[in-house]
Design an enzyme around this catalytic site. Structure first.
Site, PDB file in Angstrom:
ATOM      1  CG  ASP A  96      32.362 124.260 144.180  1.00 49.16           C
ATOM      2  OD1 ASP A  96      32.646 124.702 145.336  1.00 49.16           O
ATOM      3  OD2 ASP A  96      32.346 124.881 143.102  1.00 49.16           O
ATOM      4  CB  SER A 129      34.518 127.961 142.983  1.00 47.27           C
ATOM      5  OG  SER A 129      33.903 127.395 144.133  1.00 47.27           O
ATOM      6  CD  GLU A 153      31.393 122.414 139.743  1.00 47.41           C
ATOM      7  OE1 GLU A 153      30.705 122.893 138.906  1.00 47.41           O
ATOM      8  OE2 GLU A 153      31.652 123.355 140.755  1.00 47.41           O
ATOM      9  CG  ASP A 198      30.206 126.168 146.905  1.00 45.58           C
ATOM     10  OD1 ASP A 198      30.941 126.203 147.988  1.00 45.58           O
ATOM     11  OD2 ASP A 198      29.883 126.989 146.349  1.00 45.58           O
ATOM     12  CG  ASP A 218      36.037 124.325 144.340  1.00 45.16           C
ATOM     13  OD1 ASP A 218      35.748 123.491 145.390  1.00 45.16           O
ATOM     14  OD2 ASP A 218      35.607 124.971 144.020  1.00 45.16           O
TER      15      ASP A 218
END
Ligand code: MG
Ligand code: ZN
Length: 375
Positions: free
Chosen positions: A45, A86, A261, A266, A308
């Protein structure tokens, strides 16, 4: 003159031949067009090219990512905005259409669409979800839930109780058994942990327990979100890959679909904290390595790695490679605390990997995956 024409003709025919040969060669390289059996889909992410570049520069060893022999570039916009969140980002992967920011498993008109995970499960594949956030957070939720708002943990948790997910590993247990705290939905006192167990889901509290477990299994790694690597989460993400694969293979002969993930790459971007981002990216890359190791041995598995979207607008304006401080202020700069619209890299390894080269939309991931699976 005749000679020239003859030479020209000859070269034309040589060109035609070499064209044929090239086709044959390509056909030989990709001779095995049988469907891919297993897919391990790893989502970093917020992991853009600058994040990956910096990770490469600050380590002596190459990243596992670098073993990917086929690479593509992916456009990340959502249905209404050039900068995705996301939820819309992962929903593009899971249902193959763009949706609005915040939406989980719905198309751009708010209609629920079956996810890739749900389709494969119905087709006899075993399925798994592993995250370093809550398992109810936007990215993993996009593979099993269908709600208008990613904040609707009340409904997302409920969806997981009945979802065709053989194995989940991640945080978020509070959304299942402390539901009176929810800000959305109708907060209630139901205990979804108990309801899951009543439905036959085995809840484990260590990876070793996966060896003996069968049926549906869940492992809550935190009440809310697991800690960051810096704050002591440990390495359950990379360590979970091998036992999860063994478990998913035990559950079916058909094949498995495992989504992994690296959730907090992120969050390092949102915090404009490069050390946070890098430690999470290294952790994620170890999981990539474990997935590749299996795929190499197995021969029937695709390992797909992408993001993403990019987070933080990270740039690397000067060199600090020689510095003792790999993350010195001079070496990098963030331009936002949010996401950006920059394309992100896609890395593919193993069977079917050659299908992931080129420049394409995030929704193409879904279609390409279906195609390599022979669907
Ligand atoms: Mg996420
Ligand atoms: Zn974010």
């Amino acid at each position: 003159m005749k000679k020239i024409i003859a030479v020209l003709l000859l070269s034309v025919s040589v060109m035609a031949c070499s064209g044929d040969d090239e086709q044959k060669t390509t056909a030989n390289v990709n001779a095995d067009q049988t469907p891919v059996k297993n897919v391990i889909f790893l989502i970093g992410d917020g992991m853009g090219l600058a994040q990956v570049s910096k990770a490469m520069q600050t380590r002596d060893e190459p990243l596992n990512l670098e073993k990917a022999n086929y690479v593509g570039l992916m456009k990340t916009s959502s249905s209404k905005e050039v900068i995705t969140d996301s939820a819309a980002g992962a929903t593009a992967f899971s249902i193959g259409v763009k949706t609005f920011n915040g939406a989980i498993g719905l198309d751009g008109n708010g209609r629920s669409k079956k996810t890739l995970l749900e389709m494969l499960a119905a087709d006899g594949y075993s399925t798994g979800l592993i995250a370093t956030s809550g398992i109810t957070h936007a990215t993993p939720a996009s593979f099993y839930a269908h709600v208008e708002s990613r904040e609707d943990y009340y409904s997302i948790a409920q969806a997981l109780v009945n979802a065709p997910v053989n194995l989940f590993i991640g945080g978020g247990e509070d959304h299942f058994d402390k539901r009176s705290n929810e800000k959305r939905g109708k907060p209630d006192d139901r205990n979804l942990v108990k309801e899951m167990e009543d439905k036959g889901v085995t809840l484990i509290n260590n990876l070793g327990a996966l060896e003996k477990a069968t049926g549906r299994v869940g492992y809550f790694t935190a009440g809310q979100h697991p800690e960051s690597v810096i704050k002591g989460r440990g390495d359950y993400l990379p360590k979970s890959i091998k036992p999860s694969i063994d478990f998913l293979q035990k559950e079916t002969k058909k094949g498995f679909f495992l989504v992994v993930e690296g959730s907090q790459i992120d969050w390092g971007g949102h915090a404009n904290d490069l050390n946070y981002t890098m430690t999470e990216l290294y952790d994620f890359d170890k999981a990539v390595g474990a997935a590749m190791k299996f795929a190499e041995k197995d021969g029937n598995t695709l390992v797909l790695i992408t993001a993403d979207h990019e987070t933080g607008g990270l740039t690397l304006p000067t060199s600090d490679i020689e510095s003792d401080e790999p993350y010195s202020e001079a070496g990098h700069a963030y331009s936002t605390i949010g996401h950006t619209s920059a394309m992100v890299p896609v890395y593919a390894y193993g069977k079917g990997a050659e299908k992931f080269t080129g420049v394409y939309e995030n929704t193409a991931i879904y279609h390409k995956l279906l195609s390599v699976l022979g669907k």
